[in-house]
Design a protein around this motif. Structure first.
Motif, PDB file in Angstrom:
ATOM      1  N   THR A 236      43.805  44.670  35.085  1.00 22.94           N
ATOM      2  CA  THR A 236      44.880  44.708  34.093  1.00 22.94           C
ATOM      3  C   THR A 236      46.208  44.323  34.714  1.00 22.94           C
ATOM      4  OG1 THR A 236      43.723  46.467  32.912  1.00 22.94           O
ATOM      5  CG2 THR A 236      46.050  46.143  32.379  1.00 22.94           C
ATOM      6  N   PHE A 237      46.458  44.838  35.920  1.00 20.42           N
ATOM      7  CA  PHE A 237      47.718  44.538  36.609  1.00 20.42           C
ATOM      8  C   PHE A 237      47.860  43.047  36.868  1.00 20.42           C
ATOM      9  CE2 PHE A 237      49.642  43.683  40.801  1.00 20.42           C
ATOM     10  CZ  PHE A 237      50.966  43.972  40.480  1.00 20.42           C
ATOM     11  N   TRP A 238      46.801  42.406  37.383  1.00 25.45           N
ATOM     12  CA  TRP A 238      46.892  40.975  37.699  1.00 25.45           C
ATOM     13  C   TRP A 238      47.018  40.138  36.440  1.00 25.45           C
ATOM     14  CZ3 TRP A 238      48.501  40.030  42.174  1.00 25.45           C
ATOM     15  CH2 TRP A 238      48.096  40.780  43.286  1.00 25.45           C
ATOM     16  N   VAL A 239      46.351  40.558  35.338  1.00 23.66           N
ATOM     17  CA  VAL A 239      46.480  39.830  34.074  1.00 23.66           C
ATOM     18  C   VAL A 239      47.910  39.924  33.566  1.00 23.66           C
ATOM     19  CG1 VAL A 239      45.793  39.810  31.648  1.00 23.66           C
ATOM     20  CG2 VAL A 239      44.058  40.058  33.429  1.00 23.66           C
ATOM     21  N   VAL A 240      48.470  41.171  33.599  1.00 21.12           N
ATOM     22  CA  VAL A 240      49.849  41.366  33.140  1.00 21.12           C
ATOM     23  C   VAL A 240      50.819  40.581  34.012  1.00 21.12           C
ATOM     24  CG1 VAL A 240      51.694  43.069  32.887  1.00 21.12           C
ATOM     25  CG2 VAL A 240      49.391  43.600  32.086  1.00 21.12           C
ATOM     26  N   LEU A 241      50.601  40.622  35.332  1.00 21.63           N
ATOM     27  CA  LEU A 241      51.465  39.891  36.255  1.00 21.63           C
ATOM     28  C   LEU A 241      51.419  38.391  35.973  1.00 21.63           C
ATOM     29  CD1 LEU A 241      53.330  39.908  38.715  1.00 21.63           C
ATOM     30  CD2 LEU A 241      51.300  39.727  40.158  1.00 21.63           C
ATOM     31  N   GLY A 242      50.209  37.854  35.712  1.00 21.84           N
ATOM     32  CA  GLY A 242      50.070  36.435  35.410  1.00 21.84           C
ATOM     33  C   GLY A 242      50.781  36.059  34.122  1.00 21.84           C
ATOM     34  N   ILE A 243      50.643  36.922  33.095  1.00 19.12           N
ATOM     35  CA  ILE A 243      51.295  36.645  31.810  1.00 19.12           C
ATOM     36  C   ILE A 243      52.809  36.648  31.965  1.00 19.12           C
ATOM     37  CG2 ILE A 243      51.692  37.557  29.487  1.00 19.12           C
ATOM     38  CD1 ILE A 243      48.797  38.556  29.505  1.00 19.12           C
ATOM     39  N   MET A 244      53.327  37.665  32.675  1.00 15.38           N
ATOM     40  CA  MET A 244      54.778  37.772  32.836  1.00 15.38           C
ATOM     41  C   MET A 244      55.331  36.634  33.687  1.00 15.38           C
ATOM     42  SD  MET A 244      55.553  41.826  33.147  1.00 15.38           S
ATOM     43  CE  MET A 244      57.301  41.479  32.956  1.00 15.38           C
TER      44      MET A 244
ATOM     45  N   THR B 255      54.017  33.563  33.924  1.00 10.74           N
ATOM     46  CA  THR B 255      53.985  32.380  33.066  1.00 10.74           C
ATOM     47  C   THR B 255      55.124  32.404  32.061  1.00 10.74           C
ATOM     48  OG1 THR B 255      51.564  32.321  33.286  1.00 10.74           O
ATOM     49  CG2 THR B 255      52.554  31.024  31.494  1.00 10.74           C
ATOM     50  N   TYR B 256      55.349  33.581  31.460  1.00 10.81           N
ATOM     51  CA  TYR B 256      56.440  33.730  30.492  1.00 10.81           C
ATOM     52  C   TYR B 256      57.789  33.445  31.138  1.00 10.81           C
ATOM     53  CZ  TYR B 256      59.746  36.086  27.367  1.00 10.81           C
ATOM     54  OH  TYR B 256      60.813  36.388  26.576  1.00 10.81           O
ATOM     55  N   GLY B 257      57.987  33.974  32.369  1.00  9.19           N
ATOM     56  CA  GLY B 257      59.246  33.749  33.069  1.00  9.19           C
ATOM     57  C   GLY B 257      59.487  32.280  33.372  1.00  9.19           C
ATOM     58  N   VAL B 258      58.416  31.584  33.794  1.00 12.31           N
ATOM     59  CA  VAL B 258      58.546  30.153  34.096  1.00 12.31           C
ATOM     60  C   VAL B 258      58.883  29.369  32.836  1.00 12.31           C
ATOM     61  CG1 VAL B 258      57.295  28.101  34.862  1.00 12.31           C
ATOM     62  CG2 VAL B 258      57.030  30.256  36.100  1.00 12.31           C
ATOM     63  N   ILE B 259      58.198  29.677  31.718  1.00  9.73           N
ATOM     64  CA  ILE B 259      58.445  28.960  30.455  1.00  9.73           C
ATOM     65  C   ILE B 259      59.877  29.182  29.982  1.00  9.73           C
ATOM     66  CG2 ILE B 259      57.823  28.858  28.007  1.00  9.73           C
ATOM     67  CD1 ILE B 259      54.942  29.475  28.837  1.00  9.73           C
ATOM     68  N   MET B 260      60.339  30.441  30.037  1.00 12.79           N
ATOM     69  CA  MET B 260      61.691  30.746  29.578  1.00 12.79           C
ATOM     70  C   MET B 260      62.739  30.073  30.456  1.00 12.79           C
ATOM     71  SD  MET B 260      61.449  32.431  26.842  1.00 12.79           S
ATOM     72  CE  MET B 260      63.183  32.856  26.693  1.00 12.79           C
ATOM     73  N   THR B 261      62.493  30.058  31.769  1.00  8.88           N
ATOM     74  CA  THR B 261      63.439  29.398  32.684  1.00  8.88           C
ATOM     75  C   THR B 261      63.532  27.904  32.395  1.00  8.88           C
ATOM     76  OG1 THR B 261      62.947  31.035  34.415  1.00  8.88           O
ATOM     77  CG2 THR B 261      63.994  28.992  35.106  1.00  8.88           C
ATOM     78  N   CYS B 262      62.376  27.264  32.217  1.00 11.55           N
ATOM     79  CA  CYS B 262      62.365  25.825  31.912  1.00 11.55           C
ATOM     80  C   CYS B 262      63.047  25.542  30.570  1.00 11.55           C
ATOM     81  CB  CYS B 262      60.928  25.309  31.889  1.00 11.55           C
ATOM     82  SG  CYS B 262      60.106  25.344  33.498  1.00 11.55           S
ATOM     83  N   THR B 263      62.816  26.419  29.577  1.00 13.39           N
ATOM     84  CA  THR B 263      63.428  26.232  28.257  1.00 13.39           C
ATOM     85  C   THR B 263      64.943  26.306  28.343  1.00 13.39           C
ATOM     86  OG1 THR B 263      61.472  27.213  27.199  1.00 13.39           O
ATOM     87  CG2 THR B 263      63.498  27.086  25.889  1.00 13.39           C
ATOM     88  N   VAL B 264      65.437  27.312  29.070  1.00 10.66           N
ATOM     89  CA  VAL B 264      66.890  27.464  29.217  1.00 10.66           C
ATOM     90  C   VAL B 264      67.498  26.269  29.936  1.00 10.66           C
ATOM     91  CG1 VAL B 264      68.700  28.836  30.335  1.00 10.66           C
ATOM     92  CG2 VAL B 264      66.828  29.977  29.142  1.00 10.66           C
ATOM     93  N   LEU B 265      66.832  25.784  30.987  1.00  8.49           N
ATOM     94  CA  LEU B 265      67.335  24.631  31.722  1.00  8.49           C
ATOM     95  C   LEU B 265      67.383  23.388  30.844  1.00  8.49           C
ATOM     96  CD1 LEU B 265      65.596  25.095  35.200  1.00  8.49           C
ATOM     97  CD2 LEU B 265      68.009  25.401  34.660  1.00  8.49           C
TER      98      LEU B 265
END
Length: 210
Positions: free
Chosen positions: A180-188, A190-200
């Motif tokens: 569960t921890f690794w799945v949550v870590l992977g999701i977060m 991925t979400y962080g990378v997508i949001m960073t790219c969107t803002v840029l």
């Protein structure tokens, strides 16, 4: 880190405070080990990994014995926990941490050396680095080779009630928690990378139209 604990509270709402604290400590340990592994991966020096049972012993490799007088130092992370002075065949030991009973071993066949940690506990889980220094003959010189080892200590129950054999405590639960921890870590991540790219992208478009 607050987001990780919110996820933990969501996934494990029925756990007692003691169980949640244990899970939180496990997550923090896993997160620290992940950071250390990523750092080592970026530098190109990947350490060996050893999985050992609770209260057993683990052997940590050190640089080769290449001079009559040498000093070997063992680090847990960045903390020096013990060092050994070798004068020909005589070995003297100095422990900076009494909770880390250790001994030093020299293989006379190939002059390989190692530090043996005995009666390991969960707190023994860490990244270890063994460094060496040549004292005699001169000149004084540090050995470039610094073997690194990641040690994972796995908890073992004394006796299983149904079989009477030693088993891992809550093995299924631990595996589920880690998954569960690794799945949550992977999701977060991925979400962080997508949001960073969107803002840029939005900022770049704003500057272009201005």
């Amino acid at each position: 880190m607050i987001q990780y604990f919110l996820f933990l509270s969501f996934f494990f709402p029925k756990r007692s405070s003691k169980q949640f604290l244990k899970l939180k400590n496990g997550v923090l340990s896993s997160f620290k080990m992940l950071l250390m592994f990523c750092l080592l991966f970026t530098t190109g020096n990947l350490p060996s990994v050893q999985h050992v049972a609770l209260n057993s012993s683990v052997t940590i490799p050190c640089p080769e014995l290449s001079a009559p007088e040498m000093v070997f130092k063992l680090y847990k992370g960045s903390e020096e926990i013990c060092y050994f002075s070798i004068n020909n065949t005589f070995i003297s030991k100095n422990n900076n941490r009494r909770d880390f009973p250790a001994s030093f071993k020299v293989n006379d066949t190939n002059n390989s050396t190692s530090v043996i940690l005995n009666n390991v506990t969960v707190n023994t889980t860490a990244l270890y680095t063994c460094e060496a220094e040549r004292i005699f003959p001169p000149p004084f010189q540090k050995v470039e080779h610094k073997p690194q080892t990641i040690v994972f200590v796995e908890e073992i129950q004394h006796v299983c009630v149904s079989t009477g054999r030693p088993v891992k405590s809550c093995a299924v639960c631990q595996h589920a928690d880690h998954l569960t921890f690794w799945v949550v870590l992977g999701i977060m991540t991925t979400y962080g990378v997508i949001m960073t790219c969107t803002v840029l992208i939005l900022r770049v478009n704003t500057y272009i139209y201005i």
